[in-house]
Design an enzyme around this catalytic site. Structure first.
Site, PDB file in Angstrom:
ATOM      1  N   GLY A 252      58.774  47.216  44.403  1.00 35.98           N
ATOM      2  CA  GLY A 252      57.779  47.074  45.445  1.00 35.98           C
ATOM      3  C   GLY A 252      56.435  46.686  44.868  1.00 35.98           C
ATOM      4  O   GLY A 252      56.350  46.106  43.781  1.00 35.98           O
ATOM      5  N   SER A 253      55.372  47.045  45.567  1.00 33.90           N
ATOM      6  CA  SER A 253      54.030  46.640  45.158  1.00 33.90           C
ATOM      7  C   SER A 253      53.547  47.458  43.969  1.00 33.90           C
ATOM      8  O   SER A 253      53.982  48.588  43.748  1.00 33.90           O
ATOM      9  CB  SER A 253      53.055  46.816  46.322  1.00 33.90           C
ATOM     10  OG  SER A 253      52.806  48.192  46.562  1.00 33.90           O
TER      11      SER A 253
ATOM     12  N   LYS B  86      50.613  48.739  43.707  1.00 32.37           N
ATOM     13  CA  LYS B  86      49.840  49.870  44.214  1.00 32.37           C
ATOM     14  C   LYS B  86      50.735  51.085  44.427  1.00 32.37           C
ATOM     15  O   LYS B  86      50.431  52.186  43.954  1.00 32.37           O
ATOM     16  CB  LYS B  86      49.142  49.497  45.525  1.00 32.37           C
ATOM     17  CG  LYS B  86      48.341  50.632  46.140  1.00 32.37           C
ATOM     18  CD  LYS B  86      47.703  50.209  47.457  1.00 32.37           C
ATOM     19  CE  LYS B  86      46.962  51.384  48.102  1.00 32.37           C
ATOM     20  NZ  LYS B  86      46.357  50.997  49.409  1.00 32.37           N
ATOM     21  N   VAL B  87      51.848  50.893  45.114  1.00 33.81           N
ATOM     22  CA  VAL B  87      52.779  52.004  45.341  1.00 33.81           C
ATOM     23  C   VAL B  87      53.464  52.379  44.037  1.00 33.81           C
ATOM     24  O   VAL B  87      53.715  53.554  43.766  1.00 33.81           O
ATOM     25  CB  VAL B  87      53.804  51.635  46.426  1.00 33.81           C
ATOM     26  CG1 VAL B  87      54.801  52.774  46.641  1.00 33.81           C
ATOM     27  CG2 VAL B  87      53.098  51.308  47.745  1.00 33.81           C
ATOM     28  N   GLY B  88      53.752  51.382  43.202  1.00 32.01           N
ATOM     29  CA  GLY B  88      54.399  51.658  41.919  1.00 32.01           C
ATOM     30  C   GLY B  88      53.574  52.570  41.036  1.00 32.01           C
ATOM     31  O   GLY B  88      54.121  53.439  40.333  1.00 32.01           O
TER      32      GLY B  88
ATOM     33  N   GLU C 257      59.900  47.796  39.123  1.00 32.46           N
ATOM     34  CA  GLU C 257      59.878  46.336  39.269  1.00 32.46           C
ATOM     35  C   GLU C 257      58.831  46.029  40.326  1.00 32.46           C
ATOM     36  O   GLU C 257      59.058  46.220  41.518  1.00 32.46           O
ATOM     37  CB  GLU C 257      61.263  45.821  39.671  1.00 32.46           C
ATOM     38  CG  GLU C 257      62.354  46.109  38.649  1.00 32.46           C
ATOM     39  CD  GLU C 257      62.158  45.383  37.333  1.00 32.46           C
ATOM     40  OE1 GLU C 257      61.366  44.413  37.302  1.00 32.46           O
ATOM     41  OE2 GLU C 257      62.781  45.788  36.341  1.00 32.46           O
TER      42      GLU C 257
ATOM     43  N   CYS D  31      58.467  38.357  44.548  1.00 31.77           N
ATOM     44  CA  CYS D  31      57.598  38.835  43.478  1.00 31.77           C
ATOM     45  C   CYS D  31      57.428  37.800  42.372  1.00 31.77           C
ATOM     46  O   CYS D  31      56.400  37.757  41.707  1.00 31.77           O
ATOM     47  CB  CYS D  31      58.124  40.145  42.899  1.00 31.77           C
ATOM     48  SG  CYS D  31      59.816  40.047  42.268  1.00 31.77           S
TER      49      CYS D  31
END
Length: 485
Positions: free
Chosen positions: A231-232, A234-236, A253, A287
């Protein structure tokens, strides 16, 4: 659609059941707004039930002969092959994927399943020498236990399967949380495939839920030892922080801001084809997409003219129409965000060679050039159909611009001299780069992952063994050790 309503449930410990949350996740077709399904969310208690079911089932699965585990995965592959037209229709409906994109995703999904079948037999132990007389050191590869998988909306079937199938093949159990916009293709569809393939109950659990309901329960729970998140960034970062505090391993990833570099000796027509695909495949919601297209000034005029003409010819519309090349973005928030980004970038001084407009969730392509060097858009991931054309003078400047980003996932270099391309590619700080090709590639046995803000760890091939197993040292003293007291 009965396909969606039949799968609009939680799947926990081999049972299909409604979530116990007080609200529903509504699954919409992003092109026409049709309601596909309504799924009551899973609660934190149900997440606990899923993890506990996985924990109970895992040891017997780990003890199962790997040839028997392989058989389940072989059956899963046959089911996907048999139901491919139906799954393709679901990809078109649930995430607005074009028919070309659905075929691309399913082709890769089958390839990754074939590799997972082989992974069941891959882990190998070692016997290592010891400086102590009479001692034998055995190093075993064992499953980590339970893996939590959090998957994205853009390639939901493939990217869920990409972690789920290897984790299962290697003897683990899994709890999968799909993205809220793709709960079927990224979640319960996989549960159905593996259920029909004969996977024992409890080994794959799917919880359709949201952080607003469960907070960080999925990450903080004591059972999972590894979290695989796509995912993004920011969330990662949040996933990494929470997992580090709970001493869990992560495979991340994350996003990208890839550069496709066109050197002065490139085949311009071919580079145009590669760049258009790399930027606009699946509406740019990839991505690895080529956010930035860097072009040597020696070929800038020719490349720009041909690139803009090809982009202008792309067909935008209903993803169910085989002629469509650009379908809808995943939701209205994303469509509005991309439109606003283009408008703001033009207002800040960029030139729009094509200025895409939104029609519902359909956003036509934009091509921007003349960006100020400090333009914020050059530093971020653009998850939509927007290309940035950036001229450069010579290799050194191309490398500097390509590396001027917090991301490092993919990239490409186009040149008439292969080894020149490789030399430039070696200077780009990225996990993957492709010479005379596009930026969007994934293959089952090649390490996949990024540097910097694009992630931690690798997936695919032997990297799956590293990600989803651990090493255990058992020493055997055949003689007698001498102790100092």
């Amino acid at each position: 659609m009965s396909f969606f309503t039949d799968l609009a449930h939680q799947y926990i410990d081999g049972e299909w059941r409604p979530g116990k949350g007080s609200w529903d996740i509504i699954d919409f077709n992003p092109f026409d707004g049709e309601k596909l399904a309504s799924i009551p969310v899973a609660t934190a208690e149900e997440v606990d039930q899923a993890y506990r079911a996985a924990e109970r089932a895992q040891q017997a699965w780990a003890d199962t002969n790997p040839y028997a585990r392989r058989t389940v995965l072989e059956k899963a592959l046959r089911i996907v092959e048999q139901r491919e037209p139906e799954i393709a229709e679901a990809i078109v409906a649930e995430l607005g994927g074009t028919r070309l994109k659905a075929g691309f995703e399913l082709h890769l999904a089958k390839e990754f399943l074939r590799e997972a079948i082989q992974l069941a037999l891959r882990p190998a132990g070692q016997i290592l020498p010891s400086p102590t007389d009479g001692k034998e050191n055995r190093v075993y590869r064992v499953p980590v236990g339970v893996v939590g998988v959090i998957s994205p909306f853009n390639f939901p079937f493939l990217l869920s399967l990409k972690s789920v199938a290897p984790a299962l093949a290697l003897g683990n159990a899994v709890v999968l949380k799909p993205h809220q916009n793709t709960p079927i293709c990224g979640g319960t569809l996989l549960a159905k495939v593996f259920e029909e393939a004969g996977l024992p109950a409890g080994l794959l659990n799917v919880v359709v839920t949201d952080i607003a309901e469960i907070g960080d329960t999925l990450l903080e729970h004591p059972v999972p030892q590894v979290i695989s998140f796509t995912g993004s960034d920011k969330v990662g970062r949040h996933v990494a922080t929470v997992c580090a505090a709970n001493l869990k391993r992560v495979v991340l990833e994350l996003g990208g801001n890839s550069a496709l570099i066109v050197l002065d000796d490139a085949d311009v027509d071919y580079a145009v084809d590669a760049a258009v695909f790399s930027r606009y495949v699946h509406q740019g919601q990839v991505c690895m997409a080529a956010n930035r297209i860097l072009v040597d000034r020696a070929v800038e005029a020719e490349f720009t003219e041909k690139f803009v003409a090809k982009v202008a010819s792309l067909t935008v519309g209903d993803p169910a129409d085989p002629a469509t090349q650009i379908g809808p973005l995943i939701n209205s928030s994303q469509a509005e965000s991309i439109s606003r980004l283009v408008d703001e970038t033009v207002e800040a001084g960029a030139t729009a060679l094509l200025h895409g407009r939104a029609d519902g969730n359909l956003v036509s392509p934009s091509v921007l050039t003349g960006l100020p060097a400090d333009s914020p858009v050059l530093q971020q991931e653009i998850f939509g159909p927007v290309a940035l054309l950036v001229p450069f003078d010579g290799e050194d400047e191309a490398v500097r611009i390509a590396n001027d980003t917090p991301y490092g996932l993919s990239g490409a270099v186009h040149t008439g001299n292969i080894e020149r391309g490789v030399r430039v590619g070696q200077r780009i700080h990225t996990g993957m780069i492709h010479i005379n090709d596009g930026t969007v590639h994934d293959e089952p046995i090649v390490p996949f992952g990024g540097e910097k803000s694009s992630g931690l760890g690798r997936l695919n091939g032997e990297s799956m063994v590293e990600a989803f197993t651990t090493q255990k040292w058992i020493s055997v003293q055949h003689g007698r050790s001498q102790f100092p007291f």
